[in-house]
Write an enzyme that holds these catalytic residues in place. Structure first.
Site, PDB file in Angstrom:
ATOM      1  N   CYS A   2       3.333 207.238  61.100  1.00 29.73           N
ATOM      2  CA  CYS A   2       2.337 208.079  60.441  1.00 29.73           C
ATOM      3  C   CYS A   2       2.284 209.407  61.182  1.00 29.73           C
ATOM      4  CB  CYS A   2       0.959 207.433  60.541  1.00 29.73           C
ATOM      5  SG  CYS A   2       0.941 205.737  59.961  1.00 29.73           S
ATOM      6  N   ARG A  27       6.486 212.237  57.989  1.00 29.38           N
ATOM      7  CA  ARG A  27       6.336 211.043  58.820  1.00 29.38           C
ATOM      8  C   ARG A  27       5.752 209.856  58.044  1.00 29.38           C
ATOM      9  NH1 ARG A  27       6.670 212.126  64.116  1.00 29.38           N
ATOM     10  NH2 ARG A  27       5.569 210.195  64.539  1.00 29.38           N
ATOM     11  N   TRP A  74       2.047 205.927  56.651  1.00 31.15           N
ATOM     12  CA  TRP A  74       3.140 205.076  56.173  1.00 31.15           C
ATOM     13  C   TRP A  74       2.664 203.656  56.443  1.00 31.15           C
ATOM     14  CZ3 TRP A  74       6.963 201.798  58.547  1.00 31.15           C
ATOM     15  CH2 TRP A  74       8.021 201.465  57.680  1.00 31.15           C
ATOM     16  N   ASN A 100      -1.494 206.285  64.901  1.00 31.60           N
ATOM     17  CA  ASN A 100      -0.094 206.078  64.509  1.00 31.60           C
ATOM     18  C   ASN A 100       0.480 205.018  65.429  1.00 31.60           C
ATOM     19  OD1 ASN A 100       2.647 206.261  63.904  1.00 31.60           O
ATOM     20  ND2 ASN A 100       2.953 208.081  65.162  1.00 31.60           N
ATOM     21  N   GLY A 101       0.844 203.874  64.873  1.00 29.90           N
ATOM     22  CA  GLY A 101       1.399 202.803  65.705  1.00 29.90           C
ATOM     23  C   GLY A 101       0.945 201.455  65.184  1.00 29.90           C
ATOM     24  N   GLU A 487      27.936 206.158  54.790  1.00 31.13           N
ATOM     25  CA  GLU A 487      26.868 207.164  54.871  1.00 31.13           C
ATOM     26  C   GLU A 487      26.615 207.803  53.492  1.00 31.13           C
ATOM     27  OE1 GLU A 487      24.562 207.962  56.739  1.00 31.13           O
ATOM     28  OE2 GLU A 487      24.057 210.012  56.216  1.00 31.13           O
ATOM     29  N   LYS A 491      23.030 207.718  51.577  1.00 29.86           N
ATOM     30  CA  LYS A 491      22.360 208.951  51.149  1.00 29.86           C
ATOM     31  C   LYS A 491      21.968 208.854  49.683  1.00 29.86           C
ATOM     32  CE  LYS A 491      21.541 210.319  53.916  1.00 29.86           C
ATOM     33  NZ  LYS A 491      21.446 210.256  55.345  1.00 29.86           N
ATOM     34  N   GLU A 494      19.087 206.185  49.105  1.00 31.15           N
ATOM     35  CA  GLU A 494      17.739 206.458  49.612  1.00 31.15           C
ATOM     36  C   GLU A 494      17.022 207.566  48.848  1.00 31.15           C
ATOM     37  OE1 GLU A 494      17.317 207.348  53.825  1.00 31.15           O
ATOM     38  OE2 GLU A 494      19.088 208.602  53.821  1.00 31.15           O
ATOM     39  N   HIS A 510      38.919 192.389  47.617  1.00 31.84           N
ATOM     40  CA  HIS A 510      38.388 191.094  48.065  1.00 31.84           C
ATOM     41  C   HIS A 510      37.013 190.790  47.468  1.00 31.84           C
ATOM     42  CE1 HIS A 510      41.699 190.643  50.843  1.00 31.84           C
ATOM     43  NE2 HIS A 510      41.482 191.882  51.252  1.00 31.84           N
ATOM     44  N   LYS A 609      10.405 209.212  58.029  1.00 33.65           N
ATOM     45  CA  LYS A 609      11.464 209.909  58.769  1.00 33.65           C
ATOM     46  C   LYS A 609      11.931 209.125  59.981  1.00 33.65           C
ATOM     47  CE  LYS A 609      14.247 213.202  59.748  1.00 33.65           C
ATOM     48  NZ  LYS A 609      15.515 213.150  58.985  1.00 33.65           N
TER      49      LYS A 609
END
Ligand code: M6R
Length: 614
Positions: A2, A27, A74, A100-101, A487, A491, A494, A510, A609
C-alpha cells in the site's frame, strides 16, 4: 503493498494528501482514504481509486486543516471496500492510523482486545493495531509515542505506519519494519510518504527510516528518532535527494508505461554511466572489482528473484554460464525460501529486484545469508531494504519506474547482467578477447540502437490492431531469446488480461502445438545467429497448422519474412545483445493491445508495483 502519506505543518493539507496519494497509487489502488484534522477529525474512505475518494469531498469545510494522514490500498486482509479502507480509527475515535504491511499475530491480539470489550468494524489487521495502541495508551496513561512503542514491541510482521491522536493534534508518530517510509523535512513542516514522490515538489531533504525505527514528529518540539529494539534516541540522517519531480510525472505521454518504454535508451546510459565508458576502456563495476576474489573462487552462482526480475535472472544464467563457465541456478525466491536449499561455502547468491522490497526475495536473502552465502544484490531503488540486506551489489539506476508492468527496469537489469558477465569473464580469462571487444563495442552504442527499435513504434501499433480480440497468445524463443519470450508473455497478460504463455520454441511440439489453430497468434523471436534455422522449422510447423505468426527478426531477414503474417525488424547485432533489443517490440505490442482494449495500463487489476507480502 500500500502507499501511505502524511503531513503536519502550516499549509492546507487536503491537496498535499490527495496529490501525494495519486503519486503513490502505483503501490496499490483498490481503495483509498484520508483523515484531516481541523478542530475535529474528518475521515473519508472509498473503494476504488484516489479520484473516487476526491469525489466524496464536495464540501469545502471538510477539506480544512493542516495535519492529516492518507492511504491507498492493495488489499491483504478483507476485500477492497469502504470499511476495510484506511485510515482505521480506534474505538474512542481519537486515534487514527494508516498502515502498509501485515501484522501476522493480529488474531491473538484481537482476541485479547475483544475480551476487553473492543469492537471491530473491519476485517483488517490494521484496525487491531490502532486499538492495541489505544488500549496501551489508556491503560498505562502514557503519550501516543510511548503507546506506539509498546504496541510495536508486541507486534509480529511488517509495517510502515503513521498514527495521529486528536487529543494532541501537533504530532504524528511514524514507524517502520519491513515496509518503506520516508519523511520530508520542510520549514516547520513535515511530510510522510512510502517513497519521497509525494513531497519531492516541496522539499528534497529526506529521512529514510530504517527497520525498527520510529519518528515522533511534533510541530513544536521537532522530530525525535528512536530505535525500538534498543529503546534509544538516534541522530537522524537527513539525505539531500537527487530525484527530479519530472521522474514521477508522465512528461506528455499518455501513460507511465509508454514513457518508461521510451526512456530506455537514457536509462541504459544511466546504468552504464561510469561502468562502461567507451569500447576501448575496461568495464568498471566497483563492487565486482572489490569482491572479485569471491567470483574467482565461486563454485556456483544462484540468482533469486520474482516475476520480471526472475526472467532477468534466467537470461543471466545463459550469460554467466557462457562467459564465466561457472554453474548457475535460477530460483523463484518464493520457492527457494521454503525449500531448505543446499548452499555451500563459496556459493554466491544474486538477488535481483526492481523495488528492493519484494517480500519473497527478501526472505530468501535472509535465509541464504544465514546459510553462509555471499549476497550480491542487484536493485533499482536506492537505499531499498534488499540493497541494505545484501553484502554488496550494484544499482541498475533505471530511474523511478511507476508503471506496474516493469519495462525499463528489466532492460537495465539485463544490460547490467551482461556487463557484469563480460567484466567477470574477462578477469577470469573465460571469454575470448576478440569476442569481448566485439560485444563491448556494440554495448557502448546500445542506447542509439534502441532509439532505432523505438522508431518502429507506429508499425508495432498497427500490428497490434489485429489482435485486440485474441483470447490466447503463445510466445516462442530459443537460447538467449527464451527468457524474452517468457517476459513478452508476462507483459501481455498482466496489462491486457489476454492469456499468454512463453515457451522454448522446441518445446512447442511437446504439447502447446495442440492449441494452434487460425485463432492463435504466436510471437516468434527469430533473430539471426543462435538457433535461427531451428526456429525456421518451428515457424513452418506453426504455419502448417494455420497459426498467425508475428515474427521478431533481424534486419534483412528474408526466410521468415516469407512465412510470417507480421514482421517486426530489429537491428542486426551480437546474439548476446539481441535479447535486449527483441524485448522492446514485445513491450510495445503489449502496451498497444492493452491500451486499445481500454485496459488500465499503468495500474492493471489485482496487481501492485512491488509485492511486500507473501
Ligand atoms: O520489485 P521486484 O523486481 O522484486 O518485483 C518482482 C515482481 O513482482 C515484478 O517483476 C512483477 O512481476 C512485475 N509486475 C512485472 O511487470
Amino acid at each position: 503493498m500500500c502507499g501511505i502519506v502524511g503531513y503536519i505543518g502550516n499549509k492546507p493539507v487536503y491537496d498535499i494528501l490527495i496529490n501525494g496519494l495519486k503519486k503513490l497509487e502505483y503501490r496499490g489502488y483498490d481503495s483509498a482514504g484520508i483523515m484531516l484534522y481541523d478542530k475535529t477529525s474528518v475521515i473519508k474512505k472509498s473503494k476504488g481509486k484516489v479520484a473516487d475518494l476526491e469525489s466524496l469531498f464536495t464540501n469545502k469545510e471538510d477539506k480544512k486543516g493542516s495535519v492529516g494522514i492518507g492511504h491507498t490500498r492493495w488489499a491483504t486482509h478483507g476485500p477492497p471496500n469502504q470499511i476495510n479502507s484506511h485510515p482505521h480509527v480506534s474505538n474512542s475515535g481519537e486515534i487514527s492510523l494508516v498502515h502498509n504491511g501485515i501484522i501476522e499475530n493480529y488474531h491473538s491480539i484481537k482476541s485479547v482486545l475483544l475480551k476487553k470489550g473492543y469492537v471491530f468494524e473491519s476485517d483488517t489487521d490494521s484496525e487491531v493495531l490502532v486499538n492495541l495502541i489505544e488500549d496501551i495508551k489508556k491503560s498505562k496513561k502514557i503519550k501516543l509515542g510511548k503507546a506506539v512503542y509498546y504496541a510495536l514491541k508486541q507486534v509480529v510482521g511488517a509495517y510502515a505506519i503513521a498514527v495521529f491522536d486528536s487529543t494532541n493534534p501537533n504530532e504524528i508518530v511514524t514507524a517502520k519494519l519491513g515496509s518503506p517510509l520516508a519523511i520530508g523535512i520542510g520549514k516547520s513542516e513535515y511530510y510522510i510518504g512510502s517513497d519521497p514522490s509525494p513531497f519531492l515538489e516541496f522539499t528534497k531533504r529526506c529521512i529514510y527510516l530504517n527497520d525498527h525505527e520510529m519518528a515522533i514528529i511534533n510541530l513544536k518540539k521537532g522530530l525525535t528518532l528512536r530505535e525500538i529494539k534498543e529503546d534509544s534516541i538516534l541522530d537522524p540522517f537527513i539525505e539531500e535527494l537527487e530525484h527530479d519531480i519530472e521522474e514521477v510525472e508522465k512528461g506528455g505521454y499518455d501513460h507511465f508505461m509508454l514513457k518508461e518504454i521510451f526512456e530506455q535508451p537514457q536509462s541504459i546510459k544511466d546504468t552504464f554511466r561510469g561502468r562502461l565508458i567507451s569500447a576501448s576502456t575496461p568495464i568498471k563495476i566497483s563492487s565486482i572489482e572489490k569482491h572479485f576474489d569471491k567470483f574467482k573462487s565461486a563454485k556456483r552462482i544462484i540468482f533469486i528473484s520474482c516475476g520480471t526480475s526472475w526472467h532477468a535472472g534466467l537470461l543471466a544464467e545463459y550469460y554467466f554460464e557462457e562467459l564465466l563457465r561457472i554453474p548457475v541456478e535460477v530460483e523463484y525466491a518464493s520457492e527457494f525460501r521454503y525449500r531448505n536449499p543446499i548452499i555451500n561455502k563459496g556459493d554466491i547468491v544474486i538477488p535481483i529486484s526492481q523495488s528492493g522490497e519484494t517480500a519473497d526475495t527478501l526472505a530468501a536473502i535472509k535465509m541464504a545469508k544465514e546459510k553462509g552465502a555471499f549476497l550480491y544484490g542487484i536493485c533499482n531503488v536506492v537505499g531499498s531494504t534488499i540493497a541494505r540486506e545484501t553484502h554488496t551489489g550494484v544499482y541498475t539506476h533505471a530511474g523511478s519506474e511507476i508503471g506496474v508492468a516493469s519495462t525499463k527496469a528489466f532492460s537495465c537489469q539485463i544490460s547490467l547482467l551482461l556487463l557484469m558477465a563480460l567484466d567477470i569473464g574477462k578477469r577470469l580469462g573465460t571469454i575470448e578477447e576478440s569476442r569481448y571487444k566485439r560485444v563491448i563495442k556494440e554495448l557502448a552504442i546500445i542506447p542509439q540502437i534502441l532509439e532505432k527499435v523505438l522508431s518502429k513504434s507506429k508499425h508495432i501499433e498497427n500490428v497490434s490492431e489485429n489482435f485486440l480480440d485474441a483470447a490466447n497468445f503463445l510466445y516462442l524463443g530459443r537460447g538467449y531469446q527464451f527468457p524474452i519470450a517468457l517476459e513478452g508473455a508476462l507483459k501481455l497478460k498482466e496489462i491486457s488480461y489476454i492469456h499468454a504463455e512463453g515457451y522454448p520454441a522446441a518445446e512447442m511440439k511437446h504439447g502447446p502445438i495442440a492449441l494452434i489453430d487460425e485463432s492463435m497468434p504466436i510471437v516468434v523471436i527469430a533473430t539471426k545467429k543462435g538457433h535461427y534455422h531451428k526456429i525456421v522449422s518451428n515457424v513452418l510447423e506453426i504455419k502448417a497448422r494455420g497459426g498467425q505468426i508475428i515474427a521478431i527478426v533481424s534486419e534483412g531477414d528474408t526466410e521468415i519474412k516469407k512465412l510470417a503474417d507480421h514482421v517486426i525488424e530489429i537491428p542486426n547485432c551480437d546474439e548476446l545483445i539481441a535479447p535486449i533489443l527483441a524485448n522492446i517490440p514485445l513491450q510495445l505490442l503489449s502496451y498497444y493491445i492493452a491500451n486499445k482494449k481500454g485496459c488500465n495500463v499503468d495500474q492493471p487489476r489485482n496487481l501492485a508495483k512491488s509485492v511486500t507480502v507473501e
